[in-house]
Design a protein around this motif. Structure first.
Motif, mmCIF file in Angstrom:
data_model
loop_
_atom_site.group_PDB
_atom_site.id
_atom_site.type_symbol
_atom_site.label_atom_id
_atom_site.label_comp_id
_atom_site.label_asym_id
_atom_site.label_seq_id
_atom_site.Cartn_x
_atom_site.Cartn_y
_atom_site.Cartn_z
ATOM 1 N N GLU A 23 0.829 -1.200 0.000
ATOM 2 C CA GLU A 23 0.000 0.000 0.000
ATOM 3 C C GLU A 23 0.873 1.265 0.000
ATOM 4 O OE1 GLU A 23 -0.503 -2.738 1.699
ATOM 5 O OE2 GLU A 23 -2.530 -3.352 1.156
ATOM 6 N N GLN A 24 2.020 1.217 0.677
ATOM 7 C CA GLN A 24 2.962 2.346 0.634
ATOM 8 C C GLN A 24 3.378 2.617 -0.806
ATOM 9 O OE1 GLN A 24 6.529 2.437 3.055
ATOM 10 N NE2 GLN A 24 5.492 1.252 4.652
ATOM 11 N N ASN A 25 3.790 1.556 -1.496
ATOM 12 C CA ASN A 25 4.237 1.702 -2.882
ATOM 13 C C ASN A 25 3.118 2.195 -3.790
ATOM 14 O OD1 ASN A 25 6.885 0.959 -2.355
ATOM 15 N ND2 ASN A 25 6.436 -1.220 -2.613
ATOM 16 N N LEU A 26 1.906 1.718 -3.557
ATOM 17 C CA LEU A 26 0.765 2.160 -4.358
ATOM 18 C C LEU A 26 0.505 3.650 -4.133
ATOM 19 C CD1 LEU A 26 -1.202 0.796 -6.353
ATOM 20 C CD2 LEU A 26 -2.816 0.590 -4.448
ATOM 21 N N MET A 27 0.541 4.091 -2.872
ATOM 22 C CA MET A 27 0.319 5.506 -2.582
ATOM 23 C C MET A 27 1.443 6.362 -3.158
ATOM 24 S SD MET A 27 -1.823 7.695 -1.431
ATOM 25 C CE MET A 27 -2.962 6.881 -0.306
ATOM 26 N N LEU A 28 2.671 5.883 -3.108
ATOM 27 C CA LEU A 28 3.784 6.637 -3.686
ATOM 28 C C LEU A 28 3.615 6.793 -5.196
ATOM 29 C CD1 LEU A 28 6.753 5.235 -1.578
ATOM 30 C CD2 LEU A 28 5.705 7.515 -1.406
ATOM 31 N N LYS A 29 3.071 5.784 -5.853
ATOM 32 C CA LYS A 29 2.787 5.886 -7.296
ATOM 33 C C LYS A 29 1.693 6.930 -7.546
ATOM 34 C CE LYS A 29 4.157 1.200 -8.610
ATOM 35 N NZ LYS A 29 5.367 1.451 -9.318
ATOM 36 N N ALA A 30 0.694 6.969 -6.667
ATOM 37 C CA ALA A 30 -0.373 7.971 -6.792
ATOM 38 C C ALA A 30 0.188 9.379 -6.597
ATOM 39 C CB ALA A 30 -1.487 7.681 -5.793
ATOM 40 N N ILE A 31 1.081 9.532 -5.635
ATOM 41 C CA ILE A 31 1.711 10.834 -5.388
ATOM 42 C C ILE A 31 2.525 11.254 -6.613
ATOM 43 C CG2 ILE A 31 3.501 11.999 -4.024
ATOM 44 C CD1 ILE A 31 2.443 10.293 -1.595
ATOM 45 N N GLU A 32 3.252 10.331 -7.186
ATOM 46 C CA GLU A 32 4.081 10.638 -8.357
ATOM 47 C C GLU A 32 3.220 11.058 -9.550
ATOM 48 O OE1 GLU A 32 7.428 11.422 -10.437
ATOM 49 O OE2 GLU A 32 7.332 10.913 -8.306
ATOM 50 N N VAL A 33 2.154 10.320 -9.828
ATOM 51 C CA VAL A 33 1.320 10.642 -10.992
ATOM 52 C C VAL A 33 0.486 11.904 -10.760
ATOM 53 C CG1 VAL A 33 -0.754 9.257 -10.464
ATOM 54 C CG2 VAL A 33 -0.040 9.580 -12.844
ATOM 55 N N ARG A 34 0.274 12.258 -9.504
ATOM 56 C CA ARG A 34 -0.443 13.515 -9.185
ATOM 57 C C ARG A 34 0.270 14.704 -9.849
ATOM 58 N NH1 ARG A 34 -0.153 14.378 -3.162
ATOM 59 N NH2 ARG A 34 1.730 15.517 -3.695
ATOM 60 N N LYS A 35 1.581 14.627 -9.974
ATOM 61 C CA LYS A 35 2.362 15.699 -10.593
ATOM 62 C C LYS A 35 2.003 15.883 -12.057
ATOM 63 C CE LYS A 35 6.125 14.562 -7.483
ATOM 64 N NZ LYS A 35 7.442 13.896 -7.397
ATOM 65 N N ASN A 36 1.417 14.857 -12.691
ATOM 66 C CA ASN A 36 1.032 14.923 -14.107
ATOM 67 C C ASN A 36 -0.368 15.486 -14.317
ATOM 68 O OD1 ASN A 36 3.476 13.661 -14.589
ATOM 69 N ND2 ASN A 36 2.562 11.635 -14.789
ATOM 70 N N ALA A 37 -1.038 15.837 -13.240
ATOM 71 C CA ALA A 37 -2.396 16.365 -13.374
ATOM 72 C C ALA A 37 -2.387 17.630 -14.226
ATOM 73 C CB ALA A 37 -2.985 16.675 -12.002
ATOM 74 N N TYR A 38 -3.412 17.754 -15.034
ATOM 75 C CA TYR A 38 -3.612 18.972 -15.810
ATOM 76 C C TYR A 38 -4.753 19.714 -15.129
ATOM 77 C CZ TYR A 38 -4.635 22.153 -19.646
ATOM 78 O OH TYR A 38 -4.861 23.272 -20.404
ATOM 79 N N ALA A 39 -4.395 20.664 -14.264
ATOM 80 C CA ALA A 39 -5.398 21.338 -13.433
ATOM 81 C C ALA A 39 -5.209 22.857 -13.454
ATOM 82 C CB ALA A 39 -5.306 20.801 -12.009
ATOM 83 N N PRO A 40 -5.219 23.470 -14.657
ATOM 84 C CA PRO A 40 -4.990 24.917 -14.722
ATOM 85 C C PRO A 40 -6.152 25.748 -14.168
ATOM 86 C CG PRO A 40 -5.610 24.090 -16.872
ATOM 87 C CD PRO A 40 -5.440 22.896 -15.972
ATOM 88 N N TYR A 41 -7.317 25.159 -14.011
ATOM 89 C CA TYR A 41 -8.498 25.903 -13.575
ATOM 90 C C TYR A 41 -8.738 25.753 -12.079
ATOM 91 C CZ TYR A 41 -8.828 25.667 -18.581
ATOM 92 O OH TYR A 41 -8.514 25.742 -19.906
ATOM 93 N N SER A 42 -8.778 24.533 -11.594
ATOM 94 C CA SER A 42 -9.045 24.302 -10.172
ATOM 95 C C SER A 42 -7.787 24.424 -9.328
ATOM 96 C CB SER A 42 -9.645 22.906 -9.962
ATOM 97 O OG SER A 42 -8.654 21.911 -10.183
ATOM 98 N N LYS A 43 -6.629 24.213 -9.924
ATOM 99 C CA LYS A 43 -5.352 24.182 -9.184
ATOM 100 C C LYS A 43 -5.360 23.078 -8.136
ATOM 101 C CE LYS A 43 -3.965 28.065 -11.143
ATOM 102 N NZ LYS A 43 -3.512 27.925 -12.484
ATOM 103 N N PHE A 44 -6.177 22.057 -8.363
ATOM 104 C CA PHE A 44 -6.340 20.934 -7.433
ATOM 105 C C PHE A 44 -5.911 19.674 -8.170
ATOM 106 C CE2 PHE A 44 -8.924 17.898 -4.895
ATOM 107 C CZ PHE A 44 -8.504 18.275 -3.634
ATOM 108 N N ARG A 45 -4.787 19.126 -7.766
ATOM 109 C CA ARG A 45 -4.170 17.990 -8.454
ATOM 110 C C ARG A 45 -4.463 16.694 -7.717
ATOM 111 N NH1 ARG A 45 -0.925 20.313 -12.061
ATOM 112 N NH2 ARG A 45 -0.452 22.492 -11.696
ATOM 113 N N VAL A 46 -4.889 15.696 -8.466
ATOM 114 C CA VAL A 46 -5.224 14.397 -7.865
ATOM 115 C C VAL A 46 -4.498 13.303 -8.642
ATOM 116 C CG1 VAL A 46 -7.091 12.808 -7.232
ATOM 117 C CG2 VAL A 46 -7.497 15.292 -7.215
#
Length: 160
Positions: A23-46
């Motif tokens: 689960e640690q590794n899975l969450m770390l992957k989620a954190i890493e891909v969060r950086k790829n969010a395209y959120a120019p309007y909400s500024k909220f990256r998931v």
């Protein structure tokens, strides 16, 4: 009148390090891909990472659009991709993390209603629970053993 009482069981891990290694590794992957969010309007990256029973991990980040409702949440990007590429696989776990460009997000951020409904479709279809882990940018992680804890009255095809 009859009253229905609903209870949900959510486990709380104070840090990522408290999570089991998978689960640690899975969450770390989620954190890493969060950086790829395209959120120019909400500024909220998931970011979302899904572990499948075949060992594959599928990730997704939110993708916004100037026609605002046309964007897609990270959870749905990942789950639809998993369904398209690995249609026979069972979804075991989903890790979700959210961060704002405007302020520190320390509160765990669960899936929105539309994402809950999409996760429900897969949980019902595969007839096994999907573990959901979610957090903000920092702070504690919440864990639900099934979407049913987050959406107790699921809308499903048998109601149609």
């Amino acid at each position: 009148m009859k009253e229905i009482i609903i209870t949900s069981k959510i486990n709380v891990f104070e840090t990522i390090q408290e999570l089991p290694l998978v689960e640690q590794n899975l969450m770390l992957k989620a954190i890493e891909v969060r950086k790829n969010a395209y959120a120019p309007y909400s500024k909220f990256r998931v970011g979302a990472a899904i572990l499948l029973d075949n060992g594959e991990v599928v990730v997704g980040s939110n993708q916004e659009n100037a026609a605002y409702p046309s964007g897609l949440c990270a959870e749905r990007v990942a789950i639809f991709y998993a369904g398209a590429i690995y249609p026979e696989a069972t979804i075991l776990k989903i890790a979700i993390t959210a961060a704002s460009d405007n302020n520190k997000t320390a509160t765990p951020v669960p899936p929105c209603g539309a994402c809950r409904q999409s996760i429900a479709e897969y949980e019902i279809r595969q007839d096994t629970p999907i573990e959901i882990y979610y957090m903000g940018e920092t702070g504690s992680i919440h864990q639900s053993a099934s979407l049913k804890n987050l959406l107790p009255f699921m809308f499903e095809k048998k109601l149609l």
